[in-house]
Design a protein around this motif. Structure first.
Motif, short mmCIF file in Angstrom:
data_model
loop_
_atom_site.label_atom_id
_atom_site.label_comp_id
_atom_site.label_asym_id
_atom_site.label_seq_id
_atom_site.Cartn_x
_atom_site.Cartn_y
_atom_site.Cartn_z
N ARG A 78 0.83 -1.20 0.00
CA ARG A 78 0.00 0.00 0.00
C ARG A 78 0.87 1.26 0.00
O ARG A 78 0.55 2.26 -0.65
CB ARG A 78 -0.93 -0.01 1.21
CG ARG A 78 -1.74 1.27 1.41
CD ARG A 78 -2.68 1.53 0.25
NE ARG A 78 -3.60 0.43 0.08
CZ ARG A 78 -4.69 0.25 0.82
NH1 ARG A 78 -5.00 1.10 1.76
NH2 ARG A 78 -5.47 -0.78 0.58
N ILE A 79 1.97 1.24 0.73
CA ILE A 79 2.87 2.40 0.78
C ILE A 79 3.32 2.78 -0.62
O ILE A 79 3.35 3.95 -0.99
CB ILE A 79 4.08 2.09 1.68
CG1 ILE A 79 3.63 1.99 3.15
CG2 ILE A 79 5.15 3.17 1.53
CD1 ILE A 79 4.74 1.52 4.08
N PHE A 80 3.66 1.77 -1.43
CA PHE A 80 4.23 2.04 -2.75
C PHE A 80 3.17 2.34 -3.81
O PHE A 80 3.52 2.78 -4.91
CB PHE A 80 5.09 0.86 -3.19
CG PHE A 80 6.37 0.74 -2.42
CD1 PHE A 80 7.33 1.72 -2.49
CD2 PHE A 80 6.61 -0.36 -1.61
CE1 PHE A 80 8.51 1.63 -1.77
CE2 PHE A 80 7.78 -0.47 -0.88
CZ PHE A 80 8.73 0.53 -0.96
N GLN A 81 1.92 2.13 -3.50
CA GLN A 81 0.87 2.39 -4.50
C GLN A 81 0.78 3.86 -4.89
O GLN A 81 0.30 4.19 -5.96
CB GLN A 81 -0.48 1.89 -3.97
CG GLN A 81 -0.63 0.39 -4.04
CD GLN A 81 -1.94 -0.10 -3.45
OE1 GLN A 81 -2.78 0.69 -3.02
NE2 GLN A 81 -2.12 -1.41 -3.41
N SER A 82 1.24 4.74 -4.01
CA SER A 82 1.17 6.18 -4.31
C SER A 82 2.48 6.75 -4.83
O SER A 82 2.67 7.96 -4.86
CB SER A 82 0.71 6.95 -3.06
OG SER A 82 1.58 6.69 -1.97
N LEU A 83 3.40 5.86 -5.23
CA LEU A 83 4.67 6.33 -5.81
C LEU A 83 4.42 7.15 -7.07
O LEU A 83 3.57 6.82 -7.89
CB LEU A 83 5.56 5.14 -6.16
CG LEU A 83 6.50 4.59 -5.10
CD1 LEU A 83 7.14 3.30 -5.60
CD2 LEU A 83 7.57 5.61 -4.73
N SER A 84 5.19 8.20 -7.21
CA SER A 84 5.17 8.99 -8.45
C SER A 84 6.36 8.53 -9.29
O SER A 84 7.51 8.76 -8.93
CB SER A 84 5.29 10.49 -8.12
OG SER A 84 5.35 11.25 -9.30
N ILE A 85 6.07 7.84 -10.38
CA ILE A 85 7.13 7.26 -11.20
C ILE A 85 7.66 8.32 -12.17
O ILE A 85 6.90 8.84 -12.99
CB ILE A 85 6.62 6.04 -12.00
CG1 ILE A 85 5.89 5.06 -11.05
CG2 ILE A 85 7.77 5.36 -12.71
CD1 ILE A 85 6.75 4.47 -9.98
N PRO A 86 8.95 8.65 -12.10
CA PRO A 86 9.50 9.64 -13.05
C PRO A 86 9.47 9.10 -14.47
O PRO A 86 9.72 7.91 -14.70
CB PRO A 86 10.94 9.84 -12.54
CG PRO A 86 11.27 8.59 -11.79
CD PRO A 86 9.98 8.15 -11.17
N PRO A 87 9.18 9.93 -15.44
CA PRO A 87 9.09 9.47 -16.83
C PRO A 87 10.46 9.07 -17.37
O PRO A 87 11.48 9.67 -17.02
CB PRO A 87 8.54 10.69 -17.57
CG PRO A 87 8.96 11.85 -16.74
CD PRO A 87 8.90 11.38 -15.33
N ALA A 88 10.48 8.06 -18.21
CA ALA A 88 11.73 7.67 -18.85
C ALA A 88 12.12 8.72 -19.87
O ALA A 88 11.26 9.41 -20.43
CB ALA A 88 11.56 6.31 -19.54
N GLY A 89 13.42 8.85 -20.10
CA GLY A 89 13.90 9.77 -21.11
C GLY A 89 14.30 11.12 -20.57
O GLY A 89 14.88 11.94 -21.30
N ALA A 90 14.01 11.42 -19.31
CA ALA A 90 14.44 12.68 -18.73
C ALA A 90 15.95 12.63 -18.47
O ALA A 90 16.59 11.58 -18.61
CB ALA A 90 13.68 12.93 -17.43
N ASP A 91 16.54 13.77 -18.14
CA ASP A 91 17.95 13.80 -17.76
C ASP A 91 18.19 12.74 -16.69
O ASP A 91 17.44 12.63 -15.72
CB ASP A 91 18.30 15.18 -17.23
CG ASP A 91 19.72 15.25 -16.72
OD1 ASP A 91 20.64 15.41 -17.53
OD2 ASP A 91 19.90 15.12 -15.48
N TRP A 92 19.26 11.96 -16.86
CA TRP A 92 19.45 10.81 -15.99
C TRP A 92 19.56 11.19 -14.52
O TRP A 92 18.99 10.52 -13.64
CB TRP A 92 20.68 10.01 -16.43
CG TRP A 92 22.01 10.63 -16.07
CD1 TRP A 92 22.73 11.49 -16.83
CD2 TRP A 92 22.74 10.42 -14.86
NE1 TRP A 92 23.88 11.86 -16.17
CE2 TRP A 92 23.92 11.21 -14.96
CE3 TRP A 92 22.54 9.67 -13.71
CZ2 TRP A 92 24.88 11.26 -13.95
CZ3 TRP A 92 23.49 9.71 -12.70
CH2 TRP A 92 24.64 10.50 -12.83
N LEU A 93 20.26 12.28 -14.22
CA LEU A 93 20.42 12.67 -12.82
C LEU A 93 19.11 13.21 -12.25
O LEU A 93 18.78 12.96 -11.09
CB LEU A 93 21.54 13.71 -12.69
CG LEU A 93 22.05 13.97 -11.27
CD1 LEU A 93 22.58 12.70 -10.64
CD2 LEU A 93 23.13 15.05 -11.27
#
Length: 237
Positions: A78-93
């Protein structure tokens, strides 16, 4: 006469409990367990205790979870269900920073259950996706498989450490006792000899209380990201 009065009072208390108790479902069970851990520590999460809070028998809970282990796993998921996943392809850092920010954000919401995150991060769908994106960003920047895995793991360790180690958190203590426990720590440090421990005395309040959580967490995130950036710079040289 006394017996009748006692019975009426008992019935009244039972009625109040029935009204106050939330409706039992798998979702409400998990939410209640997370809230209980935040208020009293993870050790307080017990089937019998939760059943009492809902006004049901322990057996009623087993319609929703097989046992306590399944409940703990569900809490971690449940804790991880609200994770905001960063989009792929952005600056790696930037992507690595966003992953750590997201981890810290979700763990801050349920500090009492932080230990569950370690076991569930790679078993929950959201945790798996976050790990995949983070590993991809690190490997795309030139880190080896081993280096990327270590750095991703250290990001989780950093998030856990920041939440568990926040000054004044005392997540293993009942909420009614936290302020007193923190005050006692502050007083013990402030009472040291200023001749022998001038810096400890000056920093007593800062070491035991957190007056700006955003600055505290932001500083910890900055420190991790700066370390990753420096490792990348050294490898490039």
């Amino acid at each position: 006469m006394v017996s009748g009065t006692s019975t009426k009072r008992s019935n009244a208390r039972g009625a109040r409990r029935a009204v106050a108790a939330p409706e039992l479902s798998r979702e409400s069970l998990i939410d209640h367990a997370l809230d209980l851990a935040d208020r009293e520590g993870l050790d307080a999460v017990a089937i019998r205790r939760i059943a009492t809070d809902f006004g049901v028998t322990p057996m009623a809970l087993y319609w929703h979870v097989k046992n306590k282990d399944e409940l703990l796993d569900a809490m971690g998921d449940r804790i991880f269900q609200s994770l905001s996943i960063p989009p792929a392809g952005a600056d790696w850092l930037d992507q690595v920073r966003a992953a750590l920010v997201s981890l810290v954000d979700v763990l801050r919401r349920h500090p009492g259950s932080v230990d569950l995150a370690m076991a569930r991060v790679l078993l929950s769908p959201e945790g798996q996706l976050l790990a995949e994106r983070t590993l991809g960003a690190l490997r795309g920047a030139g880190f080896s498989v081993r280096q990327a895995a270590d750095l991703a793991r250290q990001a989780l360790f950093t998030a856990v450490m920041l939440v568990q180690g926040r000054p004044g958190a005392e997540i293993d203590t009942h909420e009614d006792e936290r302020a007193a426990k923190t005050a006692a720590k502050t007083a013990a440090i402030a009472g040291l000899s200023t001749a022998q421990f001038p810096n400890l005395v000056d920093c007593a309040e800062a070491l035991t209380n957190c007056d700006d959580e955003d600055a505290y967490y932001g500083g910890g995130i900055d420190l991790y990201v700066a370390g990753v950036e420096e490792l990348h710079r050294k490898a490039a040289r």
